[in-house]
Design an enzyme around this catalytic site. Structure first.
Site, PDB file in Angstrom:
ATOM      1  N   ASN A   7       0.956  -1.113   0.010  1.00 40.72           N
ATOM      2  CA  ASN A   7      -0.060   0.004   0.029  1.00 40.72           C
ATOM      3  C   ASN A   7       0.749   1.034  -0.030  1.00 40.72           C
ATOM      4  O   ASN A   7       1.480   1.641   1.096  1.00 40.72           O
ATOM      5  CB  ASN A   7      -0.776  -0.034   1.282  1.00 40.72           C
ATOM      6  CG  ASN A   7      -1.783   1.016   1.336  1.00 40.72           C
ATOM      7  OD1 ASN A   7      -1.780   2.029   0.400  1.00 40.72           O
ATOM      8  ND2 ASN A   7      -2.576   1.103   2.238  1.00 40.72           N
ATOM      9  N   ARG A  88      -2.502  -1.954  -3.794  1.00 33.53           N
ATOM     10  CA  ARG A  88      -3.717  -1.349  -3.517  1.00 33.53           C
ATOM     11  C   ARG A  88      -3.802  -0.001  -4.154  1.00 33.53           C
ATOM     12  O   ARG A  88      -2.527   0.803  -4.304  1.00 33.53           O
ATOM     13  CB  ARG A  88      -3.705  -0.752  -1.878  1.00 33.53           C
ATOM     14  CG  ARG A  88      -4.890  -0.076  -1.657  1.00 33.53           C
ATOM     15  CD  ARG A  88      -5.025   0.740  -0.341  1.00 33.53           C
ATOM     16  NE  ARG A  88      -6.126   1.504  -0.089  1.00 33.53           N
ATOM     17  CZ  ARG A  88      -6.251   2.621   0.481  1.00 33.53           C
ATOM     18  NH1 ARG A  88      -4.973   3.101   1.071  1.00 33.53           N
ATOM     19  NH2 ARG A  88      -7.094   3.150   0.810  1.00 33.53           N
ATOM     20  N   HIS A 177     -12.780   2.070   0.324  1.00 30.51           N
ATOM     21  CA  HIS A 177     -12.736   1.310   1.350  1.00 30.51           C
ATOM     22  C   HIS A 177     -13.034  -0.151   0.660  1.00 30.51           C
ATOM     23  O   HIS A 177     -13.520  -1.034   1.714  1.00 30.51           O
ATOM     24  CB  HIS A 177     -13.439   1.822   2.398  1.00 30.51           C
ATOM     25  CG  HIS A 177     -12.894   2.727   3.238  1.00 30.51           C
ATOM     26  ND1 HIS A 177     -13.669   3.638   3.931  1.00 30.51           N
ATOM     27  CD2 HIS A 177     -11.409   3.340   3.487  1.00 30.51           C
ATOM     28  CE1 HIS A 177     -12.959   4.517   4.419  1.00 30.51           C
ATOM     29  NE2 HIS A 177     -11.647   4.350   4.258  1.00 30.51           N
ATOM     30  N   ARG A 236     -12.592  15.224   7.348  1.00 24.47           N
ATOM     31  CA  ARG A 236     -13.144  15.400   6.207  1.00 24.47           C
ATOM     32  C   ARG A 236     -14.757  15.723   6.869  1.00 24.47           C
ATOM     33  O   ARG A 236     -15.346  14.919   7.567  1.00 24.47           O
ATOM     34  CB  ARG A 236     -13.236  14.314   5.359  1.00 24.47           C
ATOM     35  CG  ARG A 236     -11.928  13.847   4.696  1.00 24.47           C
ATOM     36  CD  ARG A 236     -11.752  12.578   4.027  1.00 24.47           C
ATOM     37  NE  ARG A 236     -10.597  11.707   4.530  1.00 24.47           N
ATOM     38  CZ  ARG A 236     -10.524  10.604   3.963  1.00 24.47           C
ATOM     39  NH1 ARG A 236     -11.618   9.927   3.240  1.00 24.47           N
ATOM     40  NH2 ARG A 236      -9.536   9.700   4.256  1.00 24.47           N
ATOM     41  N   GLU A 379      -7.377  -5.748   5.162  1.00 32.74           N
ATOM     42  CA  GLU A 379      -7.206  -5.213   3.615  1.00 32.74           C
ATOM     43  C   GLU A 379      -5.976  -5.799   3.023  1.00 32.74           C
ATOM     44  O   GLU A 379      -5.950  -6.641   2.021  1.00 32.74           O
ATOM     45  CB  GLU A 379      -7.158  -3.890   3.564  1.00 32.74           C
ATOM     46  CG  GLU A 379      -8.286  -3.011   3.726  1.00 32.74           C
ATOM     47  CD  GLU A 379      -8.230  -1.632   3.944  1.00 32.74           C
ATOM     48  OE1 GLU A 379      -7.868  -1.541   5.292  1.00 32.74           O
ATOM     49  OE2 GLU A 379      -8.600  -0.943   3.211  1.00 32.74           O
TER      50      GLU A 379
END
Ligand code: AMP
Length: 392
Positions: A7, A88, A177, A236, A379
């Site tokens: 990643n 990723r 996600h 955010r 993940e």
């Protein structure tokens, strides 16, 4: 077979190496502050965690250190033993509903999608190139954050904007996600013992998104055209009335870019509390009686409850609700408040069971209308599985 899961961000690079198909983690680590001063990396190997401060001017140098560590720790005797590398990639647009081999064509497409993910896609590609150079014989596989959400139908993914915006500029909900939601939905189906399920997956960390998953397929998700839609997150804003933007531009003289930065980096828990984007700091502020921390957490929780309620209706009922990621796995208090907010649906918390962090657990009582679980996400293993699939 040795498989790497990678990643790469703009200044970081996380990796885990697996022995597949056993899914045994052989070594893992993270390179931080790449291209910035005070760079370093940490690795976990043989039950030990080691930190090394080294200069990391770019990702290629980070990959050099990584390969050196693999050899020195005898994870491999030769880099050719690494058969596959899963990367990723954040944005696959509507081009990829599944993982694919990272050919030049795919890399070009990911590059073309940069306007949709200006921070992420170029950084992901820098990582891909660095590994292609260092370990050229391994099969490189792209695992997209957006792929799992490609099963949404247009009623879910279109905005109420002119259809031409969608046709000409790709303005629609993509969702993110996805790898985490897919893992969680798969795992909860294993727990429930069947595949015909209606599941609400809550990935709530620094970023956060909630998905409605029917029979293992995503039918709706809270993130949108970018990862700044939906929930109130660490920094955010999540959903706002878009008209706020021209209004604030007019009032303050801020540019679009400045507003974009505020919405992504100075909003959410941070923007409301004025204290921090980190939910632990918010909880500390609440303990100290800080009113804006109390407000920030209430808003954060309300938005989550609202999405769960919406997806309950959209799914026509629900067989399980799952909490994952930093807050979902660890915040006993946030989970408690969410579940208490779902009382109208007949969801009942088991306080004792909920007293858990980072461990797969059923946290509702036996008379709860819907079972709720904590399931730590993974993940990395999903990326490794897909890389293994193409490398066999
Ligand atoms: P992630 O983006 O998944 O790494 O999640 C990061 C978020 O998880 C941050 O807001 C952390 O404050 C939160 N988090 C991590 N550990 C805990 C904890 N023990 N209690 C509450 N929140 C936590």
């Amino acid at each position: 077979m040795k498989i790497l899961s990678v990643n790469a961000g703009s200044s970081s690079l996380k990796f885990q190496m697996y022995e597949m198909p056993e899914e045994t983690v052989l070594i893992s680590g993270v390179f931080e502050r790449i291209g910035i001063e005070n760079s370093f990396y940490t690795i976990k190997v043989n039950g030990e965690k080691i930190k090394k401060e080294v200069e990391l001017p770019n990702h290629e140098i980070a990959v050099e250190y990584l390969t050196k560590e693999l050899l020195e720790n005898h994870i491999v005797d030769d880099l050719s033993e690494i058969k596959g590398i899963g990367h990723r990639l954040v944005h696959g647009g509507d081009k990829y509903a599944d993982s694919v081999i990272l050919t030049e064509d795919v890399m070009n497409t990911v590059e073309e999608l940069t306007p949709l993910a200006p921070l992420h896609n170029p950084a992901n590609l820098v990582g891909v190139r660095a590994f292609k150079k260092a370990i050229p014989d391994a099969v490189a596989v792209a695992v997209f954050d957006t792929a799992f959400h490609q099963t949404m139908d247009e009623v879910s993914y279109l905005y109420g904007t002119p259809y031409e915006w969608y046709q000409n500029y790709g303005v629609r909900k993509y969702g993110f996600h996805g790898t985490s939601h897919k893992y969680i939905a798969g795992r909860v189906n294993e727990i429930l013992g069947h595949e015909n399920t209606r599941v609400i997956t809550c990935h709530i960390g620094n970023g956060g998104s909630i998905s409605a998953v029917k029979d293992g397929k995503c039918i709706d998700t809270s993130m949108g055209f970018t990862p700044n839609a939906g929930l109130v997150m660490g920094s955010r804003s999540g959903d706002i009335d878009a008209t706020v933007i021209p209004y604030i531009m007019d009032k303050t003289g801020m540019s679009i870019k400045e507003i974009d930065t505020v919405l992504n980096k100075q909003s959410g828990l941070l923007g409301i509390s004025g204290v921090s984007s980190d939910s632990r700091d918010i909880e500390a502020g609440i303990e100290a009686g800080n009113e804006r921390c109390i407000l920030a957490q209430k808003m954060y929780i309300r938005r989550i409850i609202n999405y769960i309620a919406q997806y309950y209706v959209e799914l026509g009922g629900c067989d399980a609700i799952v909490f994952t990621a930093g807050v979902g796995e660890n915040s006993i208090n946030v989970r408690k408040q969410i579940i208490e907010g779902l009382q109208a649906l007949g969801v009942k918390l088991d306080e004792e069971a909920n007293n858990v962090r980072g461990k797969e657990t059923l946290i509702t009582s036996s008379d709860s209308s819907i079972p709720c679980y904590v399931i730590p996400t993974d993940e990395e293993v999903m990326i490794a599985r897909d890389a293994y699939h193409f490398s066999k």
